[in-house]
Design an enzyme around this catalytic site. Sequence first.
Site, PDB file in Angstrom:
ATOM      1  CD  GLU A  53      29.516  78.624  73.586  1.00  0.00           C
ATOM      2  OE1 GLU A  53      29.567  77.848  72.623  1.00  0.00           O
ATOM      3  OE2 GLU A  53      29.777  78.233  74.748  1.00  0.00           O
ATOM      4  CG  HIS A 114      34.221  79.071  74.313  1.00  0.00           C
ATOM      5  ND1 HIS A 114      35.171  78.793  73.363  1.00  0.00           N
ATOM      6  CD2 HIS A 114      33.038  78.694  73.769  1.00  0.00           C
ATOM      7  CE1 HIS A 114      34.587  78.290  72.289  1.00  0.00           C
ATOM      8  NE2 HIS A 114      33.304  78.209  72.502  1.00  0.00           N
ATOM      9  CG  HIS A 133      38.962  81.581  74.148  1.00  0.00           C
ATOM     10  ND1 HIS A 133      39.720  80.448  73.958  1.00  0.00           N
ATOM     11  CD2 HIS A 133      37.677  81.181  74.015  1.00  0.00           C
ATOM     12  CE1 HIS A 133      38.920  79.423  73.722  1.00  0.00           C
ATOM     13  NE2 HIS A 133      37.677  79.834  73.751  1.00  0.00           N
ATOM     14  CG  ASN A 167      34.107  74.696  71.603  1.00  0.00           C
ATOM     15  OD1 ASN A 167      33.149  74.755  72.356  1.00  0.00           O
ATOM     16  ND2 ASN A 167      34.055  75.143  70.349  1.00  0.00           N
ATOM     17  CG  ASN A 223      31.083  73.057  69.795  1.00  0.00           C
ATOM     18  OD1 ASN A 223      30.956  73.418  70.951  1.00  0.00           O
ATOM     19  ND2 ASN A 223      30.851  73.872  68.781  1.00  0.00           N
ATOM     20  CG  ASP A 268      27.854  75.381  70.102  1.00  0.00           C
ATOM     21  OD1 ASP A 268      28.610  74.988  71.007  1.00  0.00           O
ATOM     22  OD2 ASP A 268      27.986  76.498  69.577  1.00  0.00           O
ATOM     23  CG  ASN A 269      27.810  74.213  74.308  1.00  0.00           C
ATOM     24  OD1 ASN A 269      28.917  73.745  74.044  1.00  0.00           O
ATOM     25  ND2 ASN A 269      27.610  75.494  74.534  1.00  0.00           N
TER      26      ASN A 269
END
Length: 353
Positions: A53, A114, A133, A167, A223, A268-269
């Site tokens: 991720e 994450h 998480h 996140n 994010n 996203d990233n």
Amino acid sequence: MGKLLALALVGIVGALIGERTVSLRNRFCTSREVIPKRLPNCHLVKGIEFGSEDIEILPNGLAFVSSGLKYPGLKSFAPGKRGEILLMDLNEKNPRPTELRISRGFDLASFNPHGISTFIGEDDVVYLFVVNHPQSKSTVELFQFVEEDNSLVHLKTIRHELLQSVNNIVALSPDSFYATNDHYFTHFFMMLLEMLLGLPWSNVVYYSPKEVKEVAKGFYFANGINISPSGQYIYVADFLGHNIHVFEKHANLSLTPVKVLQFDTHIDNIVVDPYTGDLWLGCIPGGLFFFYDPEKPPGSEVFRIQDIHSEKPIVTQVYVDDGSVIQASSVAAVHTNKLFIGTIFHRALFCDL
Ligand SMILES: *[C@@H]1O[C@H](CO)[C@@H](O)[C@H](O)[C@H]1NC(C)=O
């Protein structure tokens, strides 16, 4: 009169629902067709099967990979497997991931990593911040990386009421960071409702042991977050807003908006090239992947932004796949002339640029 009022109400509600449906479709699906665009020399990384991720590459070529994310509504190919942090030495000819051992006392069984961020402190001590998480909660774990024996020493677990649904993070020092909260609510049903209502309620929070405060808000789904090489600017990706927000960071740690770059993909990233200042975006084109369909897996897309602070930033689509090679890319990190693409729950791709 009563009938008329009722009719008017029906009309208004209908219009609202119609408007909602259109705006939600726009938020959850992007309009473009996903047309593959390949890079010359790519191979899937052996040993990464269940997600990559987030990826952070140190200037010396060591890459940290967070793997095995479980998140409400997300696909997982190994739902019973705990998460892990992998290390890859990108200086090697054929880099292979190895799992980093974590010091005793840390609850490894519920490890669910994450977003990650590194900070190089005094005497070149490498700190690794990991969004975790455990039991669907949100914590930030601080580790020290020990290169001699490929291990992580757990230093502390950070919890705070303002860090309710974290996140991603960007480290600012060995004990402070900015974090994005992707939701306002933490309960799964309320999270779903919040997304369906399309409310821009997620935010960015500054954390240090002395002070915790909200520094930016109004995102649909905040994010990725990262910092410019000079430390003057902060970049935030709004996954459902399909944009990148540029903020100026002040000495008192507050952020003021500078500009927004609009895209037609789910970002996203964000990785920032430490030498050029370019932004590399791991994105998911097309529809959303909350309802995973193996016949139509989510695609992958990588963008590069050059000269983001100029009048005319240069945005280049570097890589696109329709899900046949890698599914749901979430990060694209660069080192020398290599591109390392990670995914939320699938494999990872290593390419020549
Ligand atoms: C922080 O600094 C900025 C820029 O100097 C200023 O505009 C802002 O009011 C300050 N915020 C607080 C809370 O002091």
